[in-house]
Design an enzyme around this catalytic site. Structure first.
Site, mmCIF file in Angstrom:
data_model
loop_
_atom_site.group_PDB
_atom_site.id
_atom_site.type_symbol
_atom_site.label_atom_id
_atom_site.label_comp_id
_atom_site.label_asym_id
_atom_site.label_seq_id
_atom_site.Cartn_x
_atom_site.Cartn_y
_atom_site.Cartn_z
ATOM 1 N N ARG A 95 1.063 -1.328 -0.028
ATOM 2 C CA ARG A 95 0.183 -0.057 0.053
ATOM 3 C C ARG A 95 0.864 1.270 -0.218
ATOM 4 N NH1 ARG A 95 -3.463 -2.613 -1.605
ATOM 5 N NH2 ARG A 95 -5.721 -2.895 -0.553
ATOM 6 N N ASP A 139 4.126 -0.092 -7.317
ATOM 7 C CA ASP A 139 2.651 -0.413 -7.835
ATOM 8 C C ASP A 139 1.598 0.397 -7.037
ATOM 9 O OD1 ASP A 139 0.920 -1.757 -9.614
ATOM 10 O OD2 ASP A 139 0.292 -2.858 -7.868
ATOM 11 N N GLU A 194 -2.461 7.998 -4.473
ATOM 12 C CA GLU A 194 -2.661 7.212 -5.833
ATOM 13 C C GLU A 194 -4.171 7.533 -6.251
ATOM 14 O OE1 GLU A 194 -1.884 3.208 -4.770
ATOM 15 O OE2 GLU A 194 -3.948 2.734 -4.926
ATOM 16 N N HIS A 211 -1.346 0.528 -9.725
ATOM 17 C CA HIS A 211 -2.178 -0.606 -8.613
ATOM 18 C C HIS A 211 -2.509 -1.712 -9.513
ATOM 19 C CE1 HIS A 211 -3.779 -0.690 -4.454
ATOM 20 N NE2 HIS A 211 -3.730 -2.184 -5.022
HETATM 21 P P1 NAI Z 1 -1.728 -11.220 4.945
HETATM 22 O O1 NAI Z 1 -2.368 -10.563 5.773
HETATM 23 O O2 NAI Z 1 -1.563 -12.838 4.241
HETATM 24 O O3 NAI Z 1 -0.155 -10.964 5.182
HETATM 25 C C1 NAI Z 1 0.339 -9.795 5.848
HETATM 26 C C2 NAI Z 1 1.562 -10.096 6.608
HETATM 27 O O4 NAI Z 1 1.829 -8.964 7.283
HETATM 28 C C3 NAI Z 1 1.061 -11.329 7.712
HETATM 29 O O5 NAI Z 1 2.150 -12.390 7.711
HETATM 30 C C4 NAI Z 1 1.231 -10.574 9.193
HETATM 31 O O6 NAI Z 1 1.620 -11.248 10.081
HETATM 32 C C5 NAI Z 1 2.192 -9.456 8.648
HETATM 33 N N1 NAI Z 1 1.990 -8.239 9.554
HETATM 34 C C6 NAI Z 1 0.987 -7.543 9.603
HETATM 35 N N2 NAI Z 1 1.131 -6.304 10.404
HETATM 36 C C7 NAI Z 1 2.583 -6.647 10.693
HETATM 37 C C8 NAI Z 1 3.205 -5.657 11.544
HETATM 38 N N3 NAI Z 1 2.729 -4.686 12.275
HETATM 39 N N4 NAI Z 1 4.687 -6.073 11.839
HETATM 40 C C9 NAI Z 1 5.022 -7.138 11.308
HETATM 41 N N5 NAI Z 1 4.239 -8.190 10.564
HETATM 42 C C10 NAI Z 1 2.834 -7.569 10.320
HETATM 43 O O7 NAI Z 1 -1.992 -10.309 3.373
HETATM 44 P P2 NAI Z 1 -1.559 -10.530 2.072
HETATM 45 O O8 NAI Z 1 -2.631 -11.251 1.299
HETATM 46 O O9 NAI Z 1 -0.185 -11.125 1.887
HETATM 47 O O10 NAI Z 1 -1.649 -9.091 1.473
HETATM 48 C C11 NAI Z 1 -0.606 -8.117 1.859
HETATM 49 C C12 NAI Z 1 -0.747 -6.673 1.584
HETATM 50 O O11 NAI Z 1 -0.731 -6.613 0.095
HETATM 51 C C13 NAI Z 1 -2.491 -6.451 1.660
HETATM 52 O O12 NAI Z 1 -2.665 -5.965 2.858
HETATM 53 C C14 NAI Z 1 -2.729 -5.294 0.693
HETATM 54 O O13 NAI Z 1 -2.504 -4.255 1.339
HETATM 55 C C15 NAI Z 1 -1.514 -5.545 -0.463
HETATM 56 N N6 NAI Z 1 -2.019 -6.001 -1.706
HETATM 57 C C16 NAI Z 1 -1.776 -5.258 -2.713
HETATM 58 C C17 NAI Z 1 -2.107 -5.606 -4.126
HETATM 59 C C18 NAI Z 1 -1.908 -4.865 -5.328
HETATM 60 O O14 NAI Z 1 -2.633 -5.060 -6.501
HETATM 61 N N7 NAI Z 1 -0.976 -4.231 -5.333
HETATM 62 C C19 NAI Z 1 -3.365 -6.669 -4.259
HETATM 63 C C20 NAI Z 1 -3.456 -7.505 -2.858
HETATM 64 C C21 NAI Z 1 -3.252 -7.008 -1.662
#
Ligand code: NAI
Length: 333
Positions: free
Chosen positions: A235, A259, A264, A296
């Site tokens: 993000r 991305d 944005e 994005h």
């Molecule tokens: P997820 O929830 O599976 O993984 C997030 C990881 O971050 C988890 O392992 C969690 O333990 C860790 N985490 C969260 N807060 C933390 C902190 N304060 N300190 C340390 N670790 C922390 O999420 P996923 O599916 O892997 O997606 C990640 C992010 O990618 C989404 O939240 C979204 O913002 C972004 N995204 C971007 C897309 C794009 O098109 N550019 C599409 C889909 C998601």
């Protein structure tokens, strides 16, 4: 059930219409993003379907509840754009698509790395101009480099596996340890300081929340290796854009693949080519030959779109039937 799509694009309509053959929802599409001003469009709707740059703040949710919208279906994973307390107060359910294709995003992050490193964006333009010279196109082997991953959840762990396949050393920063990444993919869980100081490439896969906002700021950048490559497909708010600009101008950051971008919502997903770009930071970022910005689009694969549509419609169907919602967003997510 009447569902209004905000920030709707052709690619959304195509796939949602296709999946709707198994249901019988009535769809209305709006080009505009949802915010307090556009929320009047929701009058007569039972549900709204939103994306990453729709603003579901308190005011918007209040208006939605007054127009009898009972559920907001996010066709994305992240929910940083929603006031969850207000949604609860106004009795509006929120559902999302927690997993649609971690591969799409992880592969896009990899594409940014490979493109920046081997300067494919420059080579592409050069040969089209019949300039076949190689000067200025020297890259590095990715094999053997140290890659730092912030957030090894669904997307970050797929990305770690790809980087392992490319022969990289992998450092991970996450609240939780994924044993499979350690035992099968030689990932090492470290503190942020070690990750910053040792990584040649840093890729962000954290959600945006109060703990992660501006995780990459001037102080973090100062602790990184000179010439580090920064990739952000998470993000925009994870990175302090002013600090990034400073680091690129001062050649501290060698490459940036973005991305997502903090501001944005003003321009991403829109064709503003007829207008003057008002965002000076974005305009300056676009001048660097060692920066690639995509709008994005990391999620944008056929497989991901189909999964998004199927999961969203299933959630709406569950809601309509009064069943429990598998993908409801609560404060504990
Ligand atoms: P997820 O929830 O599976 O993984 C997030 C990881 O971050 C988890 O392992 C969690 O333990 C860790 N985490 C969260 N807060 C933390 C902190 N304060 N300190 C340390 N670790 C922390 O999420 P996923 O599916 O892997 O997606 C990640 C992010 O990618 C989404 O939240 C979204 O913002 C972004 N995204 C971007 C897309 C794009 O098109 N550019 C599409 C889909 C998601």
């Amino acid at each position: 059930m009447k569902v209004g799509f905000f920030d709707a694009h052709k690619f959304d309509k195509n796939v949602f219409e296709q999946v709707n053959k198994n249901y019988s929802f009535e769809f209305v599409y709006f080009d505009t993003t949802l915010d307090s001003r556009s929320s009047v469009l929701a009058s007569g709707l039972d549900a709204v379907c939103c994306f990453v740059n729709d603003h579901l703040d308190r005011e918007t949710l209040k208006i939605l509840s007054e127009t009898n919208v009972r559920i907001v279906a996010l066709r994305c994973a992240g929910f940083n754009n929603i006031d969850l307390d207000a949604a609860k107060e106004f009795g509006i359910k929120i559902v999302r698509v927690p997993k649609y294709s971690p591969f799409a995003v992880a592969e896009h992050a990899t594409a940014l790395i490979l493109c920046l490193n081997r300067k494919i964006h420059k080579a592409y333009n050069r040969v089209r101009d019949h300039n076949f010279s190689l000067d200025g196109l020297v890259g590095h082997d990715i094999n053997g480099k140290t890659v730092g991953i912030l957030g090894a959840g669904q997307i970050g762990s797929v990305f770690a596996k790809i980087m392992n396949g490319l022969g990289c050393e992998i450092l991970v920063y996450d609240k939780y340890v994924n044993d499979e990444l350690v035992s099968k993919y030689s990932c090492k869980y470290v503190k942020l300081d070690e990750l910053f100081s040792k990584s040649d490439i840093i890729s962000l896969h954290l959600p945006l929340n109060k703990d992660t906002v501006h995780v990459i700021d001037k102080d973090a950048i100062a602790r990184m290796k000179n010439n580090v490559m920064l990739i952000n497909t998470g993000r925009g708010g994870l990175v302090d854009s002013g600090a990034l600009l400073w680091a690129l101008k001062n050649e501290k950051i060698g490459h940036a693949g973005l991305d997502v971008y903090e501001e944005e919502e003003e321009v991403f997903f829109k064709d503003v080519s007829d207008y003057t770009l008002k965002d000076d930071c974005l305009a300056r970022l676009l001048t660097f030959p060692n920066v690639i910005i995509t709008s994005h689009q990391a999620f944008l694969t056929c497989e991901a779109l189909e999964n998004i549509a199927k999961t969203t419609m299933k959630s709406l169907d569950q809601f309509q039937k009064g069943e429990s919602l598998n993908n409801e967003v609560t404060k504990s997510n």
